[in-house]
Enzyme design. Structure first.
Site, PDB file in Angstrom:
ATOM      1  N   LYS A  66       0.798  -1.234   0.000  1.00 63.33           N
ATOM      2  CA  LYS A  66       0.000   0.000   0.000  1.00 63.33           C
ATOM      3  C   LYS A  66       0.831   1.284   0.000  1.00 63.33           C
ATOM      4  O   LYS A  66       0.438   2.277  -0.586  1.00 63.33           O
ATOM      5  CB  LYS A  66      -0.931   0.018   1.204  1.00 63.33           C
ATOM      6  CG  LYS A  66      -2.170  -0.825   1.052  1.00 63.33           C
ATOM      7  CD  LYS A  66      -3.074  -0.602   2.241  1.00 63.33           C
ATOM      8  CE  LYS A  66      -4.293  -1.482   2.174  1.00 63.33           C
ATOM      9  NZ  LYS A  66      -5.168  -1.289   3.332  1.00 63.33           N
ATOM     10  N   ASP A 102      -9.942   3.153   2.211  1.00 60.44           N
ATOM     11  CA  ASP A 102     -10.052   2.826   3.639  1.00 60.44           C
ATOM     12  C   ASP A 102     -10.544   4.051   4.409  1.00 60.44           C
ATOM     13  O   ASP A 102     -11.170   3.912   5.459  1.00 60.44           O
ATOM     14  CB  ASP A 102      -8.687   2.410   4.214  1.00 60.44           C
ATOM     15  CG  ASP A 102      -8.285   1.002   3.814  1.00 60.44           C
ATOM     16  OD1 ASP A 102      -9.175   0.199   3.466  1.00 60.44           O
ATOM     17  OD2 ASP A 102      -7.074   0.704   3.840  1.00 60.44           O
ATOM     18  N   ASN A 151       1.553   2.613  20.267  1.00 58.27           N
ATOM     19  CA  ASN A 151       2.006   1.535  19.399  1.00 58.27           C
ATOM     20  C   ASN A 151       3.148   0.792  20.074  1.00 58.27           C
ATOM     21  O   ASN A 151       3.926   1.380  20.826  1.00 58.27           O
ATOM     22  CB  ASN A 151       2.481   2.088  18.042  1.00 58.27           C
ATOM     23  CG  ASN A 151       2.571   1.011  16.991  1.00 58.27           C
ATOM     24  OD1 ASN A 151       1.606   0.265  16.792  1.00 58.27           O
ATOM     25  ND2 ASN A 151       3.706   0.895  16.323  1.00 58.27           N
ATOM     26  N   ARG A 156       7.318   4.127  15.342  1.00 55.85           N
ATOM     27  CA  ARG A 156       6.389   4.067  14.199  1.00 55.85           C
ATOM     28  C   ARG A 156       5.217   5.032  14.428  1.00 55.85           C
ATOM     29  O   ARG A 156       4.755   5.701  13.500  1.00 55.85           O
ATOM     30  CB  ARG A 156       5.882   2.638  14.039  1.00 55.85           C
ATOM     31  CG  ARG A 156       5.306   2.383  12.675  1.00 55.85           C
ATOM     32  CD  ARG A 156       5.016   0.917  12.493  1.00 55.85           C
ATOM     33  NE  ARG A 156       4.437   0.650  11.193  1.00 55.85           N
ATOM     34  CZ  ARG A 156       3.813  -0.484  10.886  1.00 55.85           C
ATOM     35  NH1 ARG A 156       3.725  -1.454  11.764  1.00 55.85           N
ATOM     36  NH2 ARG A 156       3.312  -0.656   9.684  1.00 55.85           N
TER      37      ARG A 156
END
Ligand code: NDP
Length: 302
Positions: A66, A102, A151, A156
């Site tokens: 993606k 999405d 996370n 990230r």
């Protein structure tokens, strides 16, 4: 000539999208075939070159491509540009346009979760992967003023916050280290909890203990099943919703882009349920059979 629509991912075997999209083409009498292309990252550029051909109506892109596909596309919609992720391609002649459906899929799911209440302004988000990018942009567009991202790998989540820098300049978007006590104190200040990690996808575990879930929470799990988190939330008296609506509506948005026609939602929903009941495993991030033994690391990209 029959048109082709392909899902490019790695792996893609037994995708739920195949059942959902083919049912929609058949229902509306559109002569198109939905194909699954398993392409390793090294073969992605060749696959993208191939789908520029006239026989292709459109493309879905899933894990792990993606983000990688973005520089290979000629034009990006605002959603694809801001999220830095593409899950749907359309063709304009030989040019390819990248979309991120999405985002609208999540927006429909959020609206359903909130129902008739006033849209909240604060959310806690677990996870910082591809799905979380669509969630963050959806929350920004829905007017949220404070979103805290937890996370496992903090860097990230920090990268995601940095990525959204400009779009989130007017609000408080922050990454925090994954400590139960910090999550608990943030949850006490918020009404919306979203799980965009894959914890619970292949095993019956929750990312957070049920005891820290209050009864007035609205909980959305992107995973397409009744996860432990959702069961714990319901037990606490909270409102809980799984990822089905998001999955269905990202697919419906892609269908409309390819065909110019409104997607037959009921038919797609039935096809999803049937495929899932048949134990079909997905490449889009949603589990199929409850007993599938897919390693956690191989999980999804919505
Ligand atoms: P990614 O692989 O991009 O991200 C996975 C996320 O899960 C990361 O935040 C990762 O943390 C976290 N994670 C995975 N395993 C663990 C673990 N054992 N402990 C702690 N954290 C973990 O996947 P996606 O963002 O694409 O998908 C995430 C989930 O969202 C999936 O379950 C998928 O089913 C669902 N999804 C559903 C969609 C729908 O339409 N309903 C659409 C998109 C996604 P870290 O960065 O630290 O590795």
């Amino acid at each position: 000539m029959s048109k082709r629509v392909v899902l490019i991912g790695h792996p893609v075997a037994h995708s739920l999208s195949g059942a959902m999209q083919q049912a929609a083409f058949d229902e509306l009498g559109i002569d198109a075939r939905y194909e699954l292309w398993d392409r390793a990252p090294i073969a992605l550029a060749d696959a993208i070159a191939e789908v520029r051909g006239d026989d292709f109506l459109g493309v879905n892109v899933t894990i792990p491509h993606k983000e990688r596909v973005v520089p290979m596309i000629d034009k990006l919609t605002e959603e694809a540009q801001v999220t830095g992720a593409v899950n749907t391609l359309t063709r304009e002649g030989k040019r390819l346009v990248g979309h991120n459906t999405d985002v609208p899929g999540f927006t429909v799911a959020l609206d359903k979760l909130v129902g008739r209440q006033k849209m909240p302004r604060q959310a806690v988000l677990l996870g910082a992967g591809g799905g979380a990018r669509a969630v963050v942009y959806g929350l920004i567009r829905a007017g949220f003023q404070r979103v805290v991202i937890f996370n496992r790998h903090l860097h990230r989540a920090e990268g995601l916050v940095k990525h959204f820098g400009r779009s989130a300049a007017h609000m408080d978007l922050k990454a925090m280290p994954w400590h139960e006590s910090i999550i608990e104190s943030e949850l006490a200040k918020t009404k919306v909890l979203i799980n965009a990690t894959s914890i619970g996808l292949n095993s019956d575990v929750s990312p957070i203990p049920g005891e820290i879930l209050a009864g007035d929470l609205l909980v959305l799990d992107l995973i397409y099943k009744r996860t432990r988190l959702l069961r714990d939330a319901e037990a606490a008296g909270a409102t809980a919703q799984d990822g089905e609506i998001m999955l269905l509506h990202q697919g419906a948005a892609a269908f409309a882009l390819w065909t110019g026609q409104a997607a037959p939602l009921e038919v797609m929903s039935e096809a999803l349920a049937e495929a899932r009941a048949g134990g079909v495993r997905s490449a889009e991030g949603e589990p199929a059979g409850e007993d599938e033994a897919v390693p956690e690391a191989a999980a999804p990209a919505g």
